[in-house]
Scaffold this motif. Structure first.
Motif, short mmCIF file in Angstrom:
data_model
loop_
_atom_site.label_atom_id
_atom_site.label_comp_id
_atom_site.label_asym_id
_atom_site.label_seq_id
_atom_site.Cartn_x
_atom_site.Cartn_y
_atom_site.Cartn_z
N HIS A 1 -6.02 9.70 -10.00
CA HIS A 1 -4.92 10.64 -9.76
C HIS A 1 -4.79 11.68 -10.88
N ARG B 1 0.84 -1.19 0.00
CA ARG B 1 0.00 0.00 0.00
C ARG B 1 0.88 1.25 0.00
N LEU B 2 0.69 2.08 -0.99
CA LEU B 2 1.50 3.28 -1.13
C LEU B 2 0.73 4.51 -0.68
N SER B 3 1.48 5.51 -0.24
CA SER B 3 0.84 6.79 0.06
C SER B 3 0.39 7.43 -1.25
N VAL B 4 -0.43 8.47 -1.14
CA VAL B 4 -0.90 9.15 -2.35
C VAL B 4 0.28 9.69 -3.15
N GLU C 1 3.43 8.64 -3.11
CA GLU C 1 4.21 7.53 -3.67
C GLU C 1 3.51 6.93 -4.87
N ARG C 2 2.19 6.76 -4.78
CA ARG C 2 1.43 6.21 -5.90
C ARG C 2 1.51 7.13 -7.10
#
Length: 203
Positions: free
Chosen positions: A50, A5-8, A10-11
């Motif tokens: 995003h 699970r990545l942070s916003v 990082e994603r």
């Protein structure tokens, strides 16, 4: 295996890196949201969460890649040495015969920007930053009496125009201009703009 699970942030960066890769491989016109999603094994919906459109994704990917090169350029121009040494190092690095990585992406963006306003605004803003950084160091060299240049802004524009044109030749038409000859032209142009001999420039 479950995805980490990545942070916003990082994603978003992961998506931008993938978009840059897909643009370099396919070109701006051909790349699709689905290509970026497939490269990462995620859904189209995640990419669109995003970046709501392909145009926004492409513009953001170009900014992401170009700012990396711009940061390196500024680092070279900010070294603790003479303005002439900084200029020579930065222009040689920025030239298409140097180590700057983003030339293929820049060429793609120039073509696409004719039809995509979002990309055009990003490219214009970044282009202005390149020229301003170069002009600032040229003005520093003039103030320090290292060389003569009555119009640092005009010089920055002419030098970058030459480098942009050489980039098209070297990137799009392999073998059209020998790399060593292109570097000679760059050195000659910089020396001429600064009122120096080529020997003084490269000493």
């Amino acid at each position: 295996m479950a995805r980490v699970r990545l942070s916003v942030a990082e994603r978003r960066e992961e998506l931008l890196r993938a978009a840059v890769g897909q643009i370099e491989a396919r070109g701006v016109a051909a790349v699709r949201i689905a290509d970026v999603a497939s490269a990462l094994g995620v859904s189209n919906a995640l990419v669109l969460y995003h970046f709501s459109t392909k145009e926004q994704l492409v513009a953001a990917a170009f900014r992401y890649a170009a700012e990396d090169d711009l940061a390196r350029f500024r680092k070279l121009l900010g070294r603790r040495t003479t303005a002439l040494r900084r200029l020579r190092a930065a222009v040689r690095w920025y030239a298409p015969t140097g180590q700057a990585k983003g030339w293929r992406l820049w060429i793609e963006s120039w073509a696409a920007a004719l039809r995509e306003p979002a990309l055009r605004e990003v490219a214009r803003g970044l282009d202005t930053q390149w020229k301003s950084a170069l002009a600032e160091v040229i003005a520093e060299g003039v103030a320090a009496d290292e060389f003569r240049c009555p119009d640092p802004t005009g010089t920055a524009l002419r030098l970058t125009a030459l480098l942009d044109g050489l980039a098209v030749q070297l990137t799009s038409y392999a073998g059209a201009v020998p790399r060593a000859r292109a570097q000679e032209w760059v050195d000659e142009a910089l020396a001429r703009e600064l009122g120096l001999t080529r020997e003084a420039l490269t000493a």
